[in-house]
Design an enzyme around this catalytic site. Structure first.
Site, PDB file in Angstrom:
ATOM      1  N   SER A 564      36.592 -16.690  39.065  1.00 17.73           N
ATOM      2  CA  SER A 564      35.329 -16.132  39.534  1.00 17.73           C
ATOM      3  C   SER A 564      34.764 -15.210  38.452  1.00 17.73           C
ATOM      4  O   SER A 564      34.484 -15.658  37.339  1.00 17.73           O
ATOM      5  CB  SER A 564      35.540 -15.404  40.863  1.00 17.73           C
ATOM      6  OG  SER A 564      34.324 -15.066  41.454  1.00 17.73           O
ATOM      7  N   HIS A 679      35.607 -21.251  47.484  1.00 17.56           N
ATOM      8  CA  HIS A 679      35.784 -20.380  46.332  1.00 17.56           C
ATOM      9  C   HIS A 679      37.253 -20.168  45.999  1.00 17.56           C
ATOM     10  O   HIS A 679      37.594 -19.771  44.885  1.00 17.56           O
ATOM     11  CB  HIS A 679      35.098 -19.034  46.582  1.00 17.56           C
ATOM     12  CG  HIS A 679      34.928 -18.218  45.347  1.00 17.56           C
ATOM     13  ND1 HIS A 679      34.360 -18.712  44.192  1.00 17.56           N
ATOM     14  CD2 HIS A 679      35.259 -16.934  45.062  1.00 17.56           C
ATOM     15  CE1 HIS A 679      34.335 -17.778  43.253  1.00 17.56           C
ATOM     16  NE2 HIS A 679      34.889 -16.690  43.766  1.00 17.56           N
TER      17      HIS A 679
END
Length: 705
Positions: A564, A679
């Site tokens: 991320s 994610h």
């Protein structure tokens, strides 16, 4: 606002800058990869997946790593994490027989046993099969004190967006014609047994630019969602709006909030249909516990003749605060080496988790018996150094609760498996309930903390975990991990898969505590945001250089990994200093920093990175944006990028476009995109094991002696 105002004074300049930005974006030949499920884009993905999987699954490290990690993930001996709901302790469990998972429950007495008897509440695998959906469990919110009903969130393939359905915890079935929200990035809160406060996609204009709810509505049972009435609205430029109901056995507070950006909010009480704004700094976190309010500060605040330090935790009687008094008790003030990591409440105590040079210490504050009384503090004797998590067990809706002063305490460090204990405020005595198995032999390993000196002279801590027998001969395969964003702290923790796949085979594991994180409080984070984001990368580079200077490793044996924001970290770092690294794993990364704010939830991160449409801010962003700085003719390490098609937080196009550009420039790049996973990159243990095994096979291929 000042920069916008100054630009508006020169409309010609504005036109030139905007047109230049548009030209730059329209010149991007890889925009088609932003079509998440476009036929052409997915065909491109599958072609590259096939190349990477063929290469990496053929490595001798792959299969034993995959099998070992899957065995750990599916282990029935791992600690089942539980949360209290009334008389039950609920756990969500995944293993080889339950890939999508079971929502199950037991009693505390049963949980204490080595092999508790569990009652299944919801079988997500069975539900997915029946409904022909790839459901991933995304949480539940129950209504007390009876706790007969809950709102269960289910995500398709692990995305942040989910459907919400009312579930009967007694009958263990979804409620026919009960509350049900369609798929969206939504929030729903019980106001009473027949009323919800809901933020969701109500149609055009109801969501923020970041893709989260802009409106909160009151929804009555038995009425269509379209009949819900608006009680609160934010702005399109906000990150989101939300509602919360804070209850105990005597009081109830309905609170509404608009997140102005990632770190600032306006908070309100909602009383008799009216909004009462809470007086606080926009960047302070406000909370209520019984008769007391608390505020965690992210900047210095001068009020009532006193200045309260950034990073401090202050408290006062709620009623007096609302009447205008501004006299506080300070429960915590940071130092050069300490910061507040979190708080946990019992009925009469507040447990503070304090990071001291990135390891956790605990303090306990006893609330006074009267509002005029004095708070008292004591240090809690607990294992150190390492990481401690605490979770309160007090049911605030019960006047008499046998667990009113109880809390869970979990300890771990790099070489010590997690241990879960039942503790009680007012005492250091605790009962060990569960211990995680040892997944690798750590008896001949060591963990040490060092400090590197960054470009501007700042001292940057980092941990090194290695075999005791490892030599400083510059030949150790070394994996350097970092994050450095959003005030997130990287703390010591036991990772069985990494221990088996890396440490046990002679690898060195390093965790860098760089600026942008929260290891030393808000100031540590704020030192590396927006115009100063480069400092995160300078810190990470400094740690890499220090590892080389100490002869722990050398560039051809040094790999970096991050996900991320950490994917951006390693992306920016390898582009700036390619000669330092032999391997790069960039997971679910941000990489195109000119368009990040236009992709999925990207607009919510402008407070972290800056606005690319502001020329002065883009000037800083452009210097580190990996997508805009990777060049033809430069010798880069062979990079592995991983992402997920179902990631609706960080757009998979970041990784896709970076790979397309690097391939176009003639660089050798590997790529893997899981079609599910959100994610987190994977939706079940089988997918997680495969993904991790690919990454470790790649690292050994690149860094092995």
């Amino acid at each position: 606002m000042n920069s916008i105002t100054s630009l508006l004074r020169n409309s010609a300049l504005v036109t030139l800058l905007i047109s230049g930005t548009l030209m730059a974006q329209s010149a991007d030949p890889h925009l088609w990869l932003e079509e998440v499920e476009g036929v052409k884009a997915l065909s491109w993905v599958k072609e590259r997946n096939a190349v990477s999987e063929k290469l990496l699954t053929a490595r001798t490290e792959y299969e034993p790593t995959r099998a070992g990690i899957l065995k750990i993930l599916d282990s029935k001996d791992k600690i089942p994490s539980v949360g209290r709901v009334g008389d039950y302790f609920y756990n969500f469990w995944q293993d080889a027989d339950n890939k999508r998972g079971l929502l199950r429950r037991t009693s505390l007495a049963e949980y204490k046993k080595q092999n508790p008897a569990w009652e299944t509440v919801l079988d997500v695998d069975a539900l997915a099969t029946t409904e022909k959906e790839n459901w991933v469990f995304a949480g539940a919110q129950s209504y007390g004190p009876a706790y007969a009903r809950t709102l269960i969130s289910l995500s398709r393939g692990g995305a942040d967006a989910s459907v919400v359905r009312e579930f009967d915890l007694e009958k263990k079935t979804f409620v026919k014609e009960g509350f049900s929200l369609p798929e969206a990035k939504a929030n729903a809160t019980w106001l009473d047994a027949d009323t919800l406060l809901v933020g969701t996609d109500f149609g055009p204009g109801s969501m923020t630019d970041s893709g989260y709810p802009r409106i909160v509505k009151l929804w009555k049972r038995g009425t269509p969602l379209s009949a819900a009435t608006t009680v609160f609205e934010g702005k399109a430029s906000d990150v989101s709006v939300s509602a919360a109901v804070v209850r105990d056995s005597a009081t109830e507070h309905v609170m509404l909030s608009r997140a102005i950006d990632f770190y600032r909010s306006e908070d309100f009480f909602w009383r008799e249909g009216k909004l009462i704004k809470i007086d606080k700094p926009d960047d302070a976190n406000f909370s209520i516990e019984g008769e007391w309010m608390r505020m965690e500060l992210r900047s210095d605040w001068t009020i009532g003749g006193a200045t309260h330090q950034s990073g401090a935790l202050i408290t006062a009687p709620l009623a007096r605060y609302l009447s205008g008094e501004r006299t506080f008790t300070t429960l915590f003030s940071p130092s050069a080496t300490t910061s507040l990591s979190g708080t946990t409440d019992t009925q009469s105590h507040v447990i503070l988790s304090i990071l001291d040079n990135v390891s956790t210490r605990l303090e306990e504050w006893k609330r006074p018996s009267t509002l005029d009384g004095v708070w008292t503090k004591r240090a809690i004797a607990a294992p150190f150094p390492g990481t401690i998590w605490t979770r309160g067990l007090h049911d605030r809706l019960r006047k008499e609760d046998p667990l009113a002063e109880a809390y869970f305490l979990t300890y771990t460090d790099f070489l010590t498996p997690s241990t879960l204990a039942l503790a009680r405020a007012g005492s250091d005595a605790r009962e060990t309930l569960k211990s995680q198995p040892k997944y690798f032999d750590a008896s001949e390993m060591k963990s040490e903390q060092f400090f590197a000196t960054s470009k501007d002279g700042s001292r940057i801590p980092y941990f090194v975990v290695a075999q005791k027998s490892s030599k400083r001969d510059s030949n150790n395969p070394t994996l350097l991990y970092g994050y450095g964003g959003f005030e997130v702290s990287e703390q010591p923790g036991y990772r069985g898969g990494m221990g088996q796949a890396w440490l046990a085979r002679g690898g060195v594991y390093v965790v860098a505590n760089i600026r942008g994180g929260g290891e030393f409080g808000p100031s540590w984070h704020q030192a590396a945001v927006k115009m100063n984001k480069q400092k995160s990368y300078d810190d990470f580079i400094a740690v890499a250089e220090d590892l080389i200077a100490k002869k722990i490793t050398q560039p051809k044996h040094l790999g970096i990994m991050g996900g991320s924001n950490g994917g951006l970290l390693v992306g920016a770092t390898f582009v700036q200093r390619p000669e330092l690294f032999g391997a790069v794993v960039s997971q679910v990364p941000l990489l195109d920093m000119q368009r990040y704010h236009k992709l999925l939830a990207g607009a919510s991160w402008v407070a972290e990175y800056g606005n690319p449409e502001e020329p002065s801010e883009w000037a800083a962003i452009e210097k580190y944006s990996p997508y805009h700085n990777v060049k033809k003719g430069v010798q880069y390490p062979r990079v592995l990028f991983t992402t997920s098609t179902r990631d609706d937080r960080v757009h998979p196009a970041h990784a896709r476009k970076m790979v397309a550009r690097m391939t176009e420039q003639g660089h050798d790049v590997l790529y893997y995109e899981n079609i599910e996973g959100g994610h987190g990159g994977a939706a079940d243990n089988t997918q997680r094991a495969h993904l991790l095994a690919l990454e470790y096979a790649y690292l050994w291929m690149q860094l092995g002696r």
